[in-house]
Scaffold this active site. Structure first.
Site, mmCIF file in Angstrom:
data_model
loop_
_atom_site.group_PDB
_atom_site.id
_atom_site.type_symbol
_atom_site.label_atom_id
_atom_site.label_comp_id
_atom_site.label_asym_id
_atom_site.label_seq_id
_atom_site.Cartn_x
_atom_site.Cartn_y
_atom_site.Cartn_z
ATOM 1 N N ARG A 147 -2.324 -7.197 -5.412
ATOM 2 C CA ARG A 147 -1.722 -5.966 -5.922
ATOM 3 C C ARG A 147 -0.313 -6.292 -6.392
ATOM 4 O O ARG A 147 0.476 -6.867 -5.626
ATOM 5 C CB ARG A 147 -1.674 -4.909 -4.820
ATOM 6 C CG ARG A 147 -1.242 -3.550 -5.314
ATOM 7 C CD ARG A 147 -0.893 -2.596 -4.186
ATOM 8 N NE ARG A 147 0.509 -2.712 -3.818
ATOM 9 C CZ ARG A 147 1.192 -1.801 -3.118
ATOM 10 N NH1 ARG A 147 0.593 -0.705 -2.714
ATOM 11 N NH2 ARG A 147 2.460 -1.981 -2.814
ATOM 12 N N TYR A 159 8.981 2.003 -5.815
ATOM 13 C CA TYR A 159 7.992 1.871 -4.749
ATOM 14 C C TYR A 159 7.391 0.460 -4.732
ATOM 15 O O TYR A 159 7.084 -0.103 -5.781
ATOM 16 C CB TYR A 159 6.849 2.890 -4.953
ATOM 17 C CG TYR A 159 5.632 2.530 -4.157
ATOM 18 C CD1 TYR A 159 5.577 2.814 -2.798
ATOM 19 C CD2 TYR A 159 4.588 1.826 -4.740
ATOM 20 C CE1 TYR A 159 4.480 2.429 -2.038
ATOM 21 C CE2 TYR A 159 3.486 1.443 -3.990
ATOM 22 C CZ TYR A 159 3.450 1.744 -2.644
ATOM 23 O OH TYR A 159 2.379 1.339 -1.893
ATOM 24 N N ASP A 215 -0.779 -0.067 -7.810
ATOM 25 C CA ASP A 215 -0.755 1.219 -7.102
ATOM 26 C C ASP A 215 0.281 2.137 -7.757
ATOM 27 O O ASP A 215 1.473 1.832 -7.769
ATOM 28 C CB ASP A 215 -0.382 0.968 -5.635
ATOM 29 C CG ASP A 215 -0.590 2.190 -4.744
ATOM 30 O OD1 ASP A 215 -0.812 3.289 -5.276
ATOM 31 O OD2 ASP A 215 -0.525 2.014 -3.510
ATOM 32 N N HIS A 217 0.741 5.201 -6.724
ATOM 33 C CA HIS A 217 1.253 5.973 -5.582
ATOM 34 C C HIS A 217 1.474 7.447 -5.925
ATOM 35 O O HIS A 217 2.541 8.021 -5.657
ATOM 36 C CB HIS A 217 2.529 5.323 -5.024
ATOM 37 C CG HIS A 217 2.540 5.240 -3.523
ATOM 38 N ND1 HIS A 217 3.260 6.090 -2.738
ATOM 39 C CD2 HIS A 217 1.887 4.417 -2.668
ATOM 40 C CE1 HIS A 217 3.061 5.782 -1.462
ATOM 41 N NE2 HIS A 217 2.234 4.780 -1.386
ATOM 42 N N GLU A 241 -4.691 2.315 -8.614
ATOM 43 C CA GLU A 241 -4.795 3.139 -7.405
ATOM 44 C C GLU A 241 -3.956 4.412 -7.499
ATOM 45 O O GLU A 241 -2.828 4.387 -8.000
ATOM 46 C CB GLU A 241 -4.312 2.288 -6.221
ATOM 47 C CG GLU A 241 -4.371 3.029 -4.906
ATOM 48 C CD GLU A 241 -3.826 2.194 -3.755
ATOM 49 O OE1 GLU A 241 -3.718 0.953 -3.889
ATOM 50 O OE2 GLU A 241 -3.473 2.787 -2.731
ATOM 51 N N GLU A 267 -6.417 6.827 0.270
ATOM 52 C CA GLU A 267 -5.791 6.387 1.521
ATOM 53 C C GLU A 267 -5.231 7.566 2.327
ATOM 54 O O GLU A 267 -5.073 7.455 3.533
ATOM 55 C CB GLU A 267 -4.689 5.353 1.251
ATOM 56 C CG GLU A 267 -3.485 5.905 0.527
ATOM 57 C CD GLU A 267 -2.442 4.844 0.204
ATOM 58 O OE1 GLU A 267 -2.813 3.697 -0.088
ATOM 59 O OE2 GLU A 267 -1.243 5.181 0.238
ATOM 60 N N ARG A 288 -10.825 4.751 -0.855
ATOM 61 C CA ARG A 288 -9.844 3.998 -0.060
ATOM 62 C C ARG A 288 -9.622 4.563 1.345
ATOM 63 O O ARG A 288 -8.622 4.247 2.005
ATOM 64 C CB ARG A 288 -8.502 4.022 -0.803
ATOM 65 C CG ARG A 288 -8.535 3.398 -2.158
ATOM 66 C CD ARG A 288 -7.828 2.077 -2.238
ATOM 67 N NE ARG A 288 -6.484 2.086 -1.735
ATOM 68 C CZ ARG A 288 -6.008 1.218 -0.850
ATOM 69 N NH1 ARG A 288 -6.784 0.278 -0.351
ATOM 70 N NH2 ARG A 288 -4.750 1.278 -0.450
ATOM 71 N N HIS A 317 -8.115 1.144 3.017
ATOM 72 C CA HIS A 317 -6.672 1.025 3.218
ATOM 73 C C HIS A 317 -6.419 0.064 4.380
ATOM 74 O O HIS A 317 -7.059 0.176 5.423
ATOM 75 C CB HIS A 317 -6.161 2.428 3.591
ATOM 76 C CG HIS A 317 -4.703 2.623 3.471
ATOM 77 N ND1 HIS A 317 -4.027 3.565 4.214
ATOM 78 C CD2 HIS A 317 -3.770 2.013 2.705
ATOM 79 C CE1 HIS A 317 -2.746 3.540 3.892
ATOM 80 N NE2 HIS A 317 -2.565 2.620 2.982
ATOM 81 N N ASP A 321 1.234 -0.564 8.311
ATOM 82 C CA ASP A 321 1.533 0.565 9.200
ATOM 83 C C ASP A 321 0.286 1.058 9.938
ATOM 84 O O ASP A 321 0.355 2.069 10.644
ATOM 85 C CB ASP A 321 2.247 1.700 8.454
ATOM 86 C CG ASP A 321 1.574 2.116 7.161
ATOM 87 O OD1 ASP A 321 2.020 1.683 6.085
ATOM 88 O OD2 ASP A 321 0.596 2.877 7.228
ATOM 89 N N GLU A 344 -7.924 -4.054 1.758
ATOM 90 C CA GLU A 344 -6.482 -4.347 1.709
ATOM 91 C C GLU A 344 -6.057 -5.081 2.987
ATOM 92 O O GLU A 344 -6.521 -4.770 4.081
ATOM 93 C CB GLU A 344 -5.700 -3.038 1.591
ATOM 94 C CG GLU A 344 -4.194 -3.234 1.465
ATOM 95 C CD GLU A 344 -3.460 -1.893 1.318
ATOM 96 O OE1 GLU A 344 -4.014 -0.856 1.712
ATOM 97 O OE2 GLU A 344 -2.332 -1.919 0.801
ATOM 98 N N TRP A 407 6.013 10.827 -3.549
ATOM 99 C CA TRP A 407 6.427 9.441 -3.259
ATOM 100 C C TRP A 407 5.251 8.502 -3.283
ATOM 101 O O TRP A 407 4.222 8.650 -2.917
ATOM 102 C CB TRP A 407 7.112 9.329 -1.882
ATOM 103 C CG TRP A 407 7.470 7.895 -1.627
ATOM 104 C CD1 TRP A 407 8.486 7.189 -2.205
ATOM 105 C CD2 TRP A 407 6.789 6.972 -0.744
ATOM 106 N NE1 TRP A 407 8.488 5.892 -1.741
ATOM 107 C CE2 TRP A 407 7.455 5.728 -0.863
ATOM 108 C CE3 TRP A 407 5.677 7.073 0.108
ATOM 109 C CZ2 TRP A 407 7.071 4.586 -0.143
ATOM 110 C CZ3 TRP A 407 5.284 5.963 0.818
ATOM 111 C CH2 TRP A 407 5.978 4.734 0.698
#
Ligand code: CS2
Ligand code: MG
Length: 407
Positions: A147, A159, A215, A217, A241, A267, A288, A317, A321, A344, A407
């Site tokens: 990615r 981002y 991505d 986002h 994405e 995601e 995702r 995803h 995190d 991912e 975001w």
């Protein structure tokens, strides 16, 4: 096999993770990941205050029944907090079932349908040359799918750009840290001009022998997304994405009318209902949803089974995190489903390895969950106690005029 204890541990080895530990009367225990980035303590309370007390005395073997009991029994359905909590219970019960049977979870899900799950990593740069170096680093590590994100000229922050200190250990992008969310900036026009240049640059440098992903986002309108997808067609992305905020599923009809660039979404979804229209109308190519946020292994299997009917493949995803517990669970599912697409893999900070022991492996672009009974993940509670919870938020995004943007 009665459940005798269910407890939640919040720890921050590099970033916050919420882990559910379920114990049974015969000494077999299981782990679930209950991490919801930036809202960790909400899921912790949901589990501690409302779910753990209901689990004591239940038969750990009755996974589907427990899932329905928590989902239907709450009356208040869906939502990221509820579904992350249910997911943690579900994954912990699959872990227990595997350990009790002496089998890795993927064997209980039908066995391996492939030898490994191809994974994609993240490469980024504050310039196109820096991005190229990062792509090359990841190719050298064996990745087949990457990615790519690069800083948009003229914007203070973009981002997906890793700090140099994070790149030192390979593949980690940490979005945010601190008691208040950091604020990023956004300008759609600059991005729409720049993104095709970035992909042209990468194809020029590396050719077409690697899978490239990008991505967005959630930042575009449907018609902007259609324009971007069309502009990117010559660079043959593996997927584009989250081009638009996907709670508006019908937006994807418009995107589809304008481009053949494959689309990946989901995601932030937490149930099959969030993607029902996207899948059944064939508006996306990859779904995702994650094992941690979409109701665990039990519910993710349903989503992927629906997707399979419509030619949509999985693209789980797998950010840093989510804890290694979720990463392992995702890999067990990936190995078994007929319509696997791509997984991912961002990896975790080195401190996380003091807390979580893992059996999964990476070689030549593919990962395997390992053959330990259950998920193959261990959790060291003493090590976890050395890393107390730290309040952290994801960033907030503002347009140049100061208004809040996605975001
Ligand atoms: C990203 C995530 O991995 C991805 O595709 O969109 O890093 C996302 O920003 C985080 O998981 C949010 O917690
Ligand atoms: Mg994403």
């Amino acid at each position: 096999m009665k459940i005798t204890d269910a407890r939640v541990v919040v720890t921050s080895p590099g970033r916050n993770y919420v882990t559910l530990i379920i114990e049974t009367e015969d000494g077999v225990s299981g782990l679930g990941d209950a991490t919801l980035n930036g809202r960790e303590l909400a899921v912790t309370s949901y589990l501690r205050d409302h779910v753990c007390p209901l689990l004591i005395g239940r038969d750990a073997r009755r996974i589907t029944d427990t899932w329905s009991y928590l989902y239907k029994g709450a009356y208040w359905r869906r939502g990221p907090v509820t579904m992350t909590a249910i997911a943690a219970v579900d994954v912990a019960l699959w872990d227990i079932k595997g350990k009790a049977a002496g089998l890795p979870v993927y064997q209980l899900l039908g066995g391996a349908a492939r030898d490994g799950a191809m994974v994609y990593c993240h490469a980024s740069g504050s310039t196109l040359d820096e991005l190229s170096r990062d792509v090359q680093d990841h190719l050298d590590q064996g990745y087949l799918a990457i990615r790519a994100q690069a800083a948009i000229p003229g914007l203070v922050k973009t981002y997906g750009i890793a700090k140099a200190s994070d790149k030192a250990d390979g593949r980690i992008y940490e979005p945010a840290s601190g008691a208040l969310p950091q604020e990023d900036t956004w300008e759609t026009g600059a991005y729409l001009d720049f993104a095709p240049q970035m992909m042209a640059h990468l194809r020029h440098e590396f050719g077409y022998g690697l899978h490239l992903l990008h991505d967005v986002h959630h930042r575009l309108t449907p018609i902007e997304a259609g324009r971007l997808g069309a502009a990117l067609e010559p660079y043959r992305l593996f997927w584009l994405e989250d081009p638009t905020p996907a709670e508006d599923q019908s937006a994807y009809r418009l995107i589809r009318q304008h481009t053949t660039t494959p689309i990946a979404v989901g995601e932030v979804f937490n149930s099959i209902w969030d993607c029902q229209q996207l899948i059944t109308e064939r508006l996306i190519d990859y779904i995702r949803t994650s094992v941690a946020h979409a109701g665990g292994i039990t519910h993710l299997q349903k989503i992927f089974a629906l997707a399979d009917l419509y030619g949509v493949r999985s693209g789980s995803h797998g950010p840093g995190d989510l804890s290694p517990v979720a990463m392992a669970a995702a890999l067990h599912v990936d190995l078994t489903i007929p319509n696997f697409g791509l997984q991912e893999y961002m990896g975790h900070r080195p401190e996380a390895a003091e807390v979580f022991g893992t059996a999964y492996t990476f070689a030549d672009g593919y990962m395997h969950p390992g053959d330990q009974p259950g998920l193959g993940v261990t959790f060291d509670e003493q090590a976890a106690a050395r890393y107390p919870y730290e309040p952290r938020y994801l960033p907030v995004n503002r347009r140049l005029d100061g208004s809040v943007h996605d975001w």
